[in-house]
Design a protein around this motif. Structure first.
Motif, short mmCIF file in Angstrom:
data_model
loop_
_atom_site.label_atom_id
_atom_site.label_comp_id
_atom_site.label_asym_id
_atom_site.label_seq_id
_atom_site.Cartn_x
_atom_site.Cartn_y
_atom_site.Cartn_z
N TYR A 1 50.10 31.12 82.54
CA TYR A 1 50.38 30.06 81.56
C TYR A 1 51.52 30.49 80.63
N SER A 2 51.50 31.72 80.18
CA SER A 2 52.59 32.22 79.32
C SER A 2 53.91 32.20 80.07
N TYR A 3 53.88 32.62 81.33
CA TYR A 3 55.07 32.60 82.18
C TYR A 3 55.62 31.17 82.29
N SER A 4 54.73 30.20 82.49
CA SER A 4 55.18 28.82 82.66
C SER A 4 55.72 28.23 81.36
N GLN A 5 55.10 28.58 80.23
CA GLN A 5 55.60 28.07 78.95
C GLN A 5 57.00 28.60 78.67
N THR A 6 57.20 29.88 78.91
CA THR A 6 58.52 30.46 78.69
C THR A 6 59.53 29.85 79.66
N GLY A 7 59.14 29.71 80.92
CA GLY A 7 60.05 29.16 81.93
C GLY A 7 60.45 27.73 81.65
N ARG A 8 59.53 26.97 81.09
CA ARG A 8 59.81 25.56 80.78
C ARG A 8 60.86 25.44 79.69
N LYS B 1 48.97 28.73 93.68
CA LYS B 1 49.54 29.80 94.50
C LYS B 1 50.81 29.33 95.23
N ASP B 2 50.80 28.10 95.72
CA ASP B 2 51.99 27.57 96.41
C ASP B 2 53.19 27.48 95.48
N ILE B 3 52.98 27.03 94.26
CA ILE B 3 54.09 26.93 93.31
C ILE B 3 54.62 28.32 93.00
N LEU B 4 53.72 29.26 92.76
CA LEU B 4 54.16 30.63 92.46
C LEU B 4 54.91 31.24 93.65
N ALA B 5 54.43 30.99 94.86
CA ALA B 5 55.09 31.51 96.06
C ALA B 5 56.48 30.89 96.22
N ASP B 6 56.60 29.61 95.89
CA ASP B 6 57.92 28.96 95.95
C ASP B 6 58.87 29.60 94.94
N HIS B 7 58.37 29.85 93.74
CA HIS B 7 59.22 30.51 92.74
C HIS B 7 59.67 31.87 93.24
N GLN B 8 58.74 32.61 93.81
CA GLN B 8 59.06 33.95 94.28
C GLN B 8 60.08 33.90 95.42
N PHE B 9 59.88 33.02 96.36
CA PHE B 9 60.74 32.94 97.54
C PHE B 9 62.11 32.36 97.20
N ASP B 10 62.12 31.28 96.41
CA ASP B 10 63.36 30.58 96.09
C ASP B 10 64.09 31.18 94.90
N CYS B 11 63.39 32.03 94.14
CA CYS B 11 63.94 32.64 92.91
C CYS B 11 64.42 31.60 91.91
N CYS B 12 63.71 30.48 91.87
CA CYS B 12 64.00 29.45 90.88
C CYS B 12 62.76 28.59 90.69
N GLY B 13 62.80 27.81 89.64
CA GLY B 13 61.71 26.90 89.36
C GLY B 13 62.24 25.74 88.55
N SER B 14 61.45 24.67 88.48
CA SER B 14 61.87 23.49 87.73
C SER B 14 60.92 23.27 86.56
N VAL B 15 61.37 22.50 85.60
CA VAL B 15 60.53 22.16 84.45
C VAL B 15 59.26 21.46 84.95
N ALA B 16 59.40 20.58 85.92
CA ALA B 16 58.23 19.87 86.46
C ALA B 16 57.22 20.84 87.07
N GLU B 17 57.71 21.88 87.74
CA GLU B 17 56.79 22.87 88.32
C GLU B 17 56.07 23.66 87.24
N TYR B 18 56.80 24.03 86.19
CA TYR B 18 56.16 24.75 85.09
C TYR B 18 55.12 23.87 84.41
N GLU B 19 55.43 22.60 84.25
CA GLU B 19 54.47 21.68 83.65
C GLU B 19 53.24 21.51 84.54
N GLN B 20 53.46 21.46 85.85
CA GLN B 20 52.34 21.36 86.80
C GLN B 20 51.47 22.61 86.71
#
Length: 92
Positions: A58-65, A13-32
């Motif tokens: 999981y689908s969201y993270s695979q695409t994002g990565r 939930k924290d990672i998803l909230a960070d993505h939502q708030f920051d409007c970005c994500g990293s490969v490491a976060e998607y892998e986590q």
């Protein structure tokens, strides 16, 4: 020390909230996210509704990565991020 079910959901939930708030994500976060979801999916005590949500994340993270423009990917999933966070809150 391994994380229990509640801890894993909290990190997810924290990672998803960070993505939502920051409007970005990293490969490491998607892998986590993917590692957390794989771990949660093998837990026999998890409700099927949660597994469905985890599958979507999981689908969201695979695409994002693998996507070139991560910011656009996160922006395109703002509504889903809100729904996933709310749903995790219900089950945690």
């Amino acid at each position: 020390m391994s994380l229990n079910y509640q801890d894993q959901l909290h990190v997810l939930k924290d990672i998803l909230a960070d993505h939502q708030f920051d409007c970005c994500g990293s490969v490491a976060e998607y892998e986590q996210l993917e590692r957390l979801i794989k771990s949660l999916m093998v837990n026999a005590d998890i409700d099927q509704n949660v597994k469905n949500i985890l599958s979507d994340i999981y689908s969201y993270s695979q695409t994002g990565r693998n996507i070139k423009n991560v910011n656009d990917h996160v922006l395109a999933h703002q509504d889903q991020l809100t729904n996933w966070i709310d749903s995790i809150d219900q089950y945690s």
